[in-house]
Design a protein around this motif. Sequence first.
Motif, PDB file in Angstrom:
ATOM      1  N   ARG A   4       0.837  -1.198   0.000  1.00 20.52           N
ATOM      2  CA  ARG A   4       0.000   0.000   0.000  1.00 20.52           C
ATOM      3  C   ARG A   4       0.878   1.258   0.000  1.00 20.52           C
ATOM      4  O   ARG A   4       0.585   2.233  -0.695  1.00 20.52           O
ATOM      5  CB  ARG A   4      -0.920  -0.007   1.218  1.00 20.52           C
ATOM      6  CG  ARG A   4      -1.826   1.221   1.334  1.00 20.52           C
ATOM      7  CD  ARG A   4      -2.755   1.104   2.536  1.00 20.52           C
ATOM      8  NE  ARG A   4      -3.545   2.312   2.713  1.00 20.52           N
ATOM      9  CZ  ARG A   4      -4.673   2.569   2.079  1.00 20.52           C
ATOM     10  NH1 ARG A   4      -5.142   1.703   1.200  1.00 20.52           N
ATOM     11  NH2 ARG A   4      -5.344   3.690   2.298  1.00 20.52           N
ATOM     12  N   ARG A   5       1.956   1.223   0.781  1.00 16.14           N
ATOM     13  CA  ARG A   5       2.839   2.387   0.839  1.00 16.14           C
ATOM     14  C   ARG A   5       3.592   2.583  -0.477  1.00 16.14           C
ATOM     15  O   ARG A   5       3.797   3.715  -0.928  1.00 16.14           O
ATOM     16  CB  ARG A   5       3.820   2.217   1.995  1.00 16.14           C
ATOM     17  CG  ARG A   5       4.723   3.418   2.192  1.00 16.14           C
ATOM     18  CD  ARG A   5       5.463   3.319   3.511  1.00 16.14           C
ATOM     19  NE  ARG A   5       6.429   4.401   3.654  1.00 16.14           N
ATOM     20  CZ  ARG A   5       6.116   5.656   3.960  1.00 16.14           C
ATOM     21  NH1 ARG A   5       4.861   5.995   4.163  1.00 16.14           N
ATOM     22  NH2 ARG A   5       7.048   6.570   4.078  1.00 16.14           N
ATOM     23  N   ARG A   6       4.001   1.478  -1.100  1.00 14.18           N
ATOM     24  CA  ARG A   6       4.670   1.596  -2.400  1.00 14.18           C
ATOM     25  C   ARG A   6       3.726   2.192  -3.433  1.00 14.18           C
ATOM     26  O   ARG A   6       4.126   3.019  -4.246  1.00 14.18           O
ATOM     27  CB  ARG A   6       5.165   0.226  -2.865  1.00 14.18           C
ATOM     28  CG  ARG A   6       6.434  -0.252  -2.182  1.00 14.18           C
ATOM     29  CD  ARG A   6       7.057  -1.418  -2.944  1.00 14.18           C
ATOM     30  NE  ARG A   6       6.179  -2.592  -2.924  1.00 14.18           N
ATOM     31  CZ  ARG A   6       6.228  -3.543  -2.006  1.00 14.18           C
ATOM     32  NH1 ARG A   6       7.104  -3.446  -1.010  1.00 14.18           N
ATOM     33  NH2 ARG A   6       5.420  -4.575  -2.056  1.00 14.18           N
ATOM     34  N   ARG A   7       2.457   1.758  -3.396  1.00 11.27           N
ATOM     35  CA  ARG A   7       1.487   2.310  -4.345  1.00 11.27           C
ATOM     36  C   ARG A   7       1.272   3.794  -4.098  1.00 11.27           C
ATOM     37  O   ARG A   7       1.202   4.595  -5.046  1.00 11.27           O
ATOM     38  CB  ARG A   7       0.156   1.567  -4.184  1.00 11.27           C
ATOM     39  CG  ARG A   7      -0.984   2.194  -4.973  1.00 11.27           C
ATOM     40  CD  ARG A   7      -2.315   1.507  -4.691  1.00 11.27           C
ATOM     41  NE  ARG A   7      -3.427   2.369  -5.059  1.00 11.27           N
ATOM     42  CZ  ARG A   7      -4.710   2.048  -4.918  1.00 11.27           C
ATOM     43  NH1 ARG A   7      -5.030   0.873  -4.416  1.00 11.27           N
ATOM     44  NH2 ARG A   7      -5.649   2.882  -5.278  1.00 11.27           N
ATOM     45  N   ALA A   8       1.190   4.198  -2.825  1.00  8.65           N
ATOM     46  CA  ALA A   8       0.993   5.605  -2.506  1.00  8.65           C
ATOM     47  C   ALA A   8       2.177   6.445  -2.966  1.00  8.65           C
ATOM     48  O   ALA A   8       2.011   7.521  -3.561  1.00  8.65           O
ATOM     49  CB  ALA A   8       0.773   5.765  -1.003  1.00  8.65           C
ATOM     50  N   LEU A   9       3.391   5.947  -2.702  1.00 13.61           N
ATOM     51  CA  LEU A   9       4.583   6.677  -3.114  1.00 13.61           C
ATOM     52  C   LEU A   9       4.653   6.790  -4.634  1.00 13.61           C
ATOM     53  O   LEU A   9       4.998   7.845  -5.183  1.00 13.61           O
ATOM     54  CB  LEU A   9       5.826   5.968  -2.577  1.00 13.61           C
ATOM     55  CG  LEU A   9       7.166   6.662  -2.835  1.00 13.61           C
ATOM     56  CD1 LEU A   9       7.186   8.033  -2.189  1.00 13.61           C
ATOM     57  CD2 LEU A   9       8.315   5.803  -2.310  1.00 13.61           C
ATOM     58  N   ALA A  10       4.296   5.723  -5.329  1.00  9.54           N
ATOM     59  CA  ALA A  10       4.279   5.756  -6.797  1.00  9.54           C
ATOM     60  C   ALA A  10       3.284   6.788  -7.297  1.00  9.54           C
ATOM     61  O   ALA A  10       3.548   7.504  -8.275  1.00  9.54           O
ATOM     62  CB  ALA A  10       3.932   4.373  -7.348  1.00  9.54           C
ATOM     63  N   GLY A  11       2.132   6.887  -6.628  1.00  7.32           N
ATOM     64  CA  GLY A  11       1.138   7.870  -7.037  1.00  7.32           C
ATOM     65  C   GLY A  11       1.614   9.296  -6.847  1.00  7.32           C
ATOM     66  O   GLY A  11       1.392  10.164  -7.700  1.00  7.32           O
ATOM     67  N   VAL A  12       2.291   9.563  -5.721  1.00 11.11           N
ATOM     68  CA  VAL A  12       2.827  10.904  -5.475  1.00 11.11           C
ATOM     69  C   VAL A  12       3.866  11.260  -6.533  1.00 11.11           C
ATOM     70  O   VAL A  12       3.845  12.348  -7.117  1.00 11.11           O
ATOM     71  CB  VAL A  12       3.442  10.983  -4.056  1.00 11.11           C
ATOM     72  CG1 VAL A  12       4.185  12.303  -3.870  1.00 11.11           C
ATOM     73  CG2 VAL A  12       2.350  10.846  -3.012  1.00 11.11           C
ATOM     74  N   LEU A  13       4.779  10.337  -6.798  1.00 13.83           N
ATOM     75  CA  LEU A  13       5.866  10.635  -7.718  1.00 13.83           C
ATOM     76  C   LEU A  13       5.400  10.678  -9.170  1.00 13.83           C
ATOM     77  O   LEU A  13       5.839  11.528  -9.946  1.00 13.83           O
ATOM     78  CB  LEU A  13       6.980   9.602  -7.553  1.00 13.83           C
ATOM     79  CG  LEU A  13       7.663   9.607  -6.185  1.00 13.83           C
ATOM     80  CD1 LEU A  13       8.737   8.527  -6.114  1.00 13.83           C
ATOM     81  CD2 LEU A  13       8.274  10.967  -5.880  1.00 13.83           C
ATOM     82  N   LEU A  14       4.473   9.774  -9.556  1.00  9.70           N
ATOM     83  CA  LEU A  14       4.021   9.749 -10.946  1.00  9.70           C
ATOM     84  C   LEU A  14       3.327  11.040 -11.331  1.00  9.70           C
ATOM     85  O   LEU A  14       3.535  11.568 -12.432  1.00  9.70           O
ATOM     86  CB  LEU A  14       3.086   8.554 -11.180  1.00  9.70           C
ATOM     87  CG  LEU A  14       2.483   8.449 -12.590  1.00  9.70           C
ATOM     88  CD1 LEU A  14       3.574   8.374 -13.650  1.00  9.70           C
ATOM     89  CD2 LEU A  14       1.552   7.241 -12.691  1.00  9.70           C
ATOM     90  N   CYS A  15       2.515  11.574 -10.431  1.00  5.67           N
ATOM     91  CA  CYS A  15       1.807  12.809 -10.780  1.00  5.67           C
ATOM     92  C   CYS A  15       2.782  13.970 -10.911  1.00  5.67           C
ATOM     93  O   CYS A  15       2.579  14.860 -11.734  1.00  5.67           O
ATOM     94  CB  CYS A  15       0.741  13.124  -9.737  1.00  5.67           C
ATOM     95  SG  CYS A  15      -0.534  14.247 -10.363  1.00  5.67           S
ATOM     96  N   ASN A  16       3.850  13.954 -10.122  1.00  7.14           N
ATOM     97  CA  ASN A  16       4.869  14.982 -10.289  1.00  7.14           C
ATOM     98  C   ASN A  16       5.609  14.805 -11.606  1.00  7.14           C
ATOM     99  O   ASN A  16       5.973  15.790 -12.261  1.00  7.14           O
ATOM    100  CB  ASN A  16       5.842  14.941  -9.112  1.00  7.14           C
ATOM    101  CG  ASN A  16       5.334  15.716  -7.925  1.00  7.14           C
ATOM    102  OD1 ASN A  16       5.495  16.920  -7.836  1.00  7.14           O
ATOM    103  ND2 ASN A  16       4.687  15.015  -7.017  1.00  7.14           N
TER     104      ASN A  16
END
Length: 418
Positions: A4-16
């Motif tokens: 879940r944390r990896r998915r959240a981090l990926a979401g933060v970074l991908l949108c940037n």
Amino acid sequence: MTGRRRRALAGVLLCNVLEWYDFIIYGILAVHLARAFFPQDGTQAALLATLAVFGISFVMRPLGALVLGGLGDRRGRKPALLLAASLMAAGTLAIGLLPTYERLGLFAPLLLLAARMVQGFSAGGEWGVANAFLLESAPEGRRGFATSFLSVTVALGSTLASAIAALLAGFLSAEAMADWGWRVPFLIGGLLGLVALWLRTGIDETPVFLSAPPGTPAPLPLLRRVRRPGLTVIGLTLHWTVCYYIFLVYFPLFAQRHGGLSAAQATWSNTLSTAAIVLIVPLVGRLSDRHGRRPFLIASCLLVLALVVPVLWSVEAVGGVALIAGGQLVLAATIALYSGACPAAVAELFATGDRSRWSSICYALATATFGGFAPFLAVWLSEALGSPLAPAGYVLLAAATSLVVVWRMPETAGRSIA
């Protein structure tokens, strides 16, 4: 790290990644957008108008920082990040689908401006909220390394934009590119934005924010809390944003007009430079955790002061793919020194209850004022002064100003952020 944390981090970074992809692809495709959305009268007016739209959209950044950054400080980093992702995806898809000037007349550039302003509003709050999220989620002693990935996403977005533009320029004819090919990068960006939005739904609120909930009485009045760090952030961002938009957005156009490079060659040179930034930035971020932020910020300013004029002169006077690509690569390395250390320094200057809003506002004000119009100013200065080296003066002024600010600012690497 949990799934879940990896998915959240990926979401933060991908949108940037996509935020900067959207902005860089607009600059790279400015010539095609000028032909699609503005009347052609045989002068540079259409190109200048297209670059002006690029700059005007930055006016929305401070407003987005105020609204989205305030939401991040009041309600949490997660809702602000979700709203920013939604707006970015919508604005990018809109550009890919807009009718041209030939079909809508003056409504076409107005709709282009509206879509860009939605993107600007989103980007205004995105950076500060995402930076606060990464800083507050990082282990102790790794804040510089964690926040450096925000700069990595900037370079990844630029690399992705340059690579897609280069591939299109290589595989499509000039007629196909002018007709419909320029739409493809925006449609790709919009669809990836929807993926990033889905990933961000898995974000958990940061422990630092939860331990200092909204409504906690502030020890000092607002102006006393944010005036000095806010002015410092504006001064820090000046060098950063001017160099980024001149070296990575304007430089491909400069290389084509004054260095004799083709569109494909210029975009591949840009891709090489942004890829180098991706590799260098995390190393600098990690080293800044050990040795402090200021040494790397100072080094970047000094190197730019020494190198920008020789590099631009060599492009115009000597030319050649290898020399131009090498020169841009050197300038990219100077950006990487700054980009690895600056995100953490910016966020560390503010307390938890002010971090999201005020880091966003100050960063957005500096970016809107000095960075967004940098490509436009570069073209205008070259024409007005009759010299392709004229934009170097703008870069030198920005680097010198930020050098003074960094020299006088406190070291933030060892500060508590609770």
